[in-house]
Design a protein around this motif. Sequence first.
Motif, PDB file in Angstrom:
ATOM      1  N   VAL A  72      -1.173  -7.813   5.863  1.00 44.02           N
ATOM      2  CA  VAL A  72      -1.789  -8.829   4.810  1.00 44.02           C
ATOM      3  C   VAL A  72      -0.736 -10.171   5.210  1.00 44.02           C
ATOM      4  N   ASP A  73       0.622  -9.501   4.993  1.00 47.77           N
ATOM      5  CA  ASP A  73       1.699 -10.502   4.924  1.00 47.77           C
ATOM      6  C   ASP A  73       3.130 -10.068   5.527  1.00 47.77           C
ATOM      7  N   VAL A  74       3.894 -10.786   5.960  1.00 50.41           N
ATOM      8  CA  VAL A  74       5.254 -10.354   6.155  1.00 50.41           C
ATOM      9  C   VAL A  74       5.982 -11.572   5.527  1.00 50.41           C
ATOM     10  N   ALA A  75       6.991 -11.117   4.837  1.00 45.27           N
ATOM     11  CA  ALA A  75       7.969 -12.119   4.319  1.00 45.27           C
ATOM     12  C   ALA A  75       9.329 -11.833   4.840  1.00 45.27           C
ATOM     13  N   GLN A  76      10.117 -12.672   5.512  1.00 48.77           N
ATOM     14  CA  GLN A  76      11.495 -12.480   5.833  1.00 48.77           C
ATOM     15  C   GLN A  76      12.512 -12.432   4.934  1.00 48.77           C
ATOM     16  N   LYS A  77      13.189 -11.490   4.684  1.00 53.28           N
ATOM     17  CA  LYS A  77      14.008 -11.387   3.442  1.00 53.28           C
ATOM     18  C   LYS A  77      15.721 -11.430   4.179  1.00 53.28           C
ATOM     19  N   LYS A  78      16.751 -11.347   3.463  1.00 52.00           N
ATOM     20  CA  LYS A  78      18.212 -11.537   3.917  1.00 52.00           C
ATOM     21  C   LYS A  78      18.305 -10.299   4.925  1.00 52.00           C
ATOM     22  N   HIS A  79      18.112  -9.089   4.436  1.00 50.30           N
ATOM     23  CA  HIS A  79      18.353  -7.940   5.281  1.00 50.30           C
ATOM     24  C   HIS A  79      17.024  -7.201   6.077  1.00 50.30           C
ATOM     25  N   GLY A  80      16.067  -8.023   6.205  1.00 48.11           N
ATOM     26  CA  GLY A  80      14.742  -7.333   6.954  1.00 48.11           C
ATOM     27  C   GLY A  80      13.472  -8.510   6.329  1.00 48.11           C
ATOM     28  N   ALA A  81      12.608  -7.469   6.539  1.00 43.48           N
ATOM     29  CA  ALA A  81      11.042  -8.179   6.359  1.00 43.48           C
ATOM     30  C   ALA A  81      10.317  -7.247   5.396  1.00 43.48           C
ATOM     31  N   LEU A  82       9.623  -7.733   4.353  1.00 44.04           N
ATOM     32  CA  LEU A  82       8.668  -7.135   3.343  1.00 44.04           C
ATOM     33  C   LEU A  82       7.381  -7.115   4.131  1.00 44.04           C
ATOM     34  N   ILE A  83       6.910  -5.906   4.755  1.00 42.31           N
ATOM     35  CA  ILE A  83       5.618  -6.047   5.258  1.00 42.31           C
ATOM     36  C   ILE A  83       4.703  -5.496   4.478  1.00 42.31           C
ATOM     37  N   SER A  84       3.493  -6.231   3.893  1.00 45.36           N
ATOM     38  CA  SER A  84       2.370  -5.901   3.067  1.00 45.36           C
ATOM     39  C   SER A  84       1.102  -5.522   3.739  1.00 45.36           C
ATOM     40  N   LEU A  85       0.726  -4.256   3.430  1.00 42.42           N
ATOM     41  CA  LEU A  85      -0.261  -3.550   4.133  1.00 42.42           C
ATOM     42  C   LEU A  85      -1.317  -3.293   2.943  1.00 42.42           C
ATOM     43  N   GLU A  86      -2.635  -3.379   3.636  1.00 42.23           N
ATOM     44  CA  GLU A  86      -3.795  -2.874   2.653  1.00 42.23           C
ATOM     45  C   GLU A  86      -4.630  -2.074   3.417  1.00 42.23           C
ATOM     46  N   ASN A  87      -5.080  -1.020   2.800  1.00 44.39           N
ATOM     47  CA  ASN A  87      -6.112  -0.229   3.134  1.00 44.39           C
ATOM     48  C   ASN A  87      -7.726  -0.784   2.813  1.00 44.39           C
ATOM     49  N   LYS A  88      -8.385  -1.475   3.493  1.00 50.27           N
ATOM     50  CA  LYS A  88      -9.651  -2.467   3.093  1.00 50.27           C
ATOM     51  C   LYS A  88     -10.699  -1.403   3.279  1.00 50.27           C
ATOM     52  N   GLY A  89     -10.577  -0.392   4.086  1.00 46.87           N
ATOM     53  CA  GLY A  89     -11.732   0.807   4.271  1.00 46.87           C
ATOM     54  C   GLY A  89     -11.611   1.872   3.132  1.00 46.87           C
ATOM     55  N   GLU A  90     -12.342   2.848   3.481  1.00 43.57           N
ATOM     56  CA  GLU A  90     -12.367   4.053   2.453  1.00 43.57           C
ATOM     57  C   GLU A  90     -11.435   5.129   2.911  1.00 43.57           C
ATOM     58  N   ILE A  91     -11.298   5.025   4.528  1.00 39.19           N
ATOM     59  CA  ILE A  91     -10.504   6.300   4.846  1.00 39.19           C
ATOM     60  C   ILE A  91      -8.919   5.965   5.027  1.00 39.19           C
ATOM     61  N   PRO A  92      -7.942   6.707   4.448  1.00 35.67           N
ATOM     62  CA  PRO A  92      -6.707   6.299   4.511  1.00 35.67           C
ATOM     63  C   PRO A  92      -6.187   6.939   6.170  1.00 35.67           C
ATOM     64  N   MET A  93      -5.152   6.221   6.596  1.00 34.27           N
ATOM     65  CA  MET A  93      -4.631   6.765   7.810  1.00 34.27           C
ATOM     66  C   MET A  93      -3.117   6.481   7.811  1.00 34.27           C
ATOM     67  N   PRO A  94      -2.524   7.407   8.583  1.00 32.69           N
ATOM     68  CA  PRO A  94      -0.970   6.977   8.886  1.00 32.69           C
ATOM     69  C   PRO A  94      -1.037   5.734   9.296  1.00 32.69           C
ATOM     70  N   VAL A  95       0.190   4.927   9.339  1.00 29.17           N
ATOM     71  CA  VAL A  95       0.252   3.549  10.036  1.00 29.17           C
ATOM     72  C   VAL A  95       1.334   3.555  10.960  1.00 29.17           C
ATOM     73  N   ALA A  96       0.954   3.139  12.130  1.00 31.26           N
ATOM     74  CA  ALA A  96       1.771   2.967  13.368  1.00 31.26           C
ATOM     75  C   ALA A  96       1.790   1.394  13.508  1.00 31.26           C
ATOM     76  N   LEU A  97       3.073   0.782  13.204  1.00 28.28           N
ATOM     77  CA  LEU A  97       3.339  -0.482  13.489  1.00 28.28           C
ATOM     78  C   LEU A  97       4.382  -0.857  14.638  1.00 28.28           C
ATOM     79  N   LYS A  98       4.175  -1.921  15.097  1.00 27.04           N
ATOM     80  CA  LYS A  98       4.947  -2.509  16.269  1.00 27.04           C
ATOM     81  C   LYS A  98       5.456  -3.825  15.430  1.00 27.04           C
ATOM     82  N   VAL A  99       6.600  -3.976  15.300  1.00 22.11           N
ATOM     83  CA  VAL A  99       7.385  -5.001  14.770  1.00 22.11           C
ATOM     84  C   VAL A  99       8.198  -5.533  15.838  1.00 22.11           C
TER      85      VAL A  99
END
Length: 166
Positions: A85-112
Motif C-alpha cells: 500500500v505505501d512505503v515511507a522512508q524513515k531515518k533508519h529504514g523504511a516503513l512498508i505498509s501491506l494489506e491483505n485485500k483478499g480472503e486468503i492469508p499468505m506469507p509475504v515475500a518482498l523484494k526491496v
Amino acid sequence: DATNLRNLAYTAYYKPAIGLIMLREYILGEERFDYAFKSYIKTWAFKHPRPQDFFAHIENASGESLNWFWKNWFYTNNNIDIAVVDVAQKKHGALISLENKGEIPMPVALKVSYADGSYDTVHLPVEIWQRGDAWDYFHETSKKVTSVEFDPKKQVADIDGSNDSW
C-alpha cells in the motif's frame, strides 16, 4: 453445459495443481515439500486416503501447520490479494505498509530495491495476518528505498497484480 464442465475442470484439476505448486515453490519450499510429498506417497500407496489424510500427513512431515491454507484454498472460493500500500522512508529504514485485500492469508515475500541498484529479499510469515488485514513492516536500512514488490518471482495466484508493488 460446457461452462459447467470448464468450471469442473478448473475446480477439480487446475486449482488443486496451482495450490500444490504454491505450497512447494512459495510456502514450504522445495526441500520440505518434496520430503513430505514422498513420505505421503510411501505411506498411502495402494490405500484410499481422504483429503484430510493428505493435509495431515503433509503438515506432520513438513513440521508446519497449514490449516489456514488447506481450508481457504481447497474448501472455499476465496482469493489471494496481497497489496503493497505505501512505503515511507524513515531515518533508519523504511516503513512498508501491506494489506491483505483478499480472503486468503499468505506469507509475504518482498523484494526491496534501493537507489544504488542493490536489493534485499524479505520473508514475513503468514502469522502477520492473525490480528487483521493490515501490517506495517519496518525494514531497517541506511539506503534509499526506490521500490517494494510482493512476490517478485510471481509464484502466488494473486488476483490483482496491479497492487503488488510500490
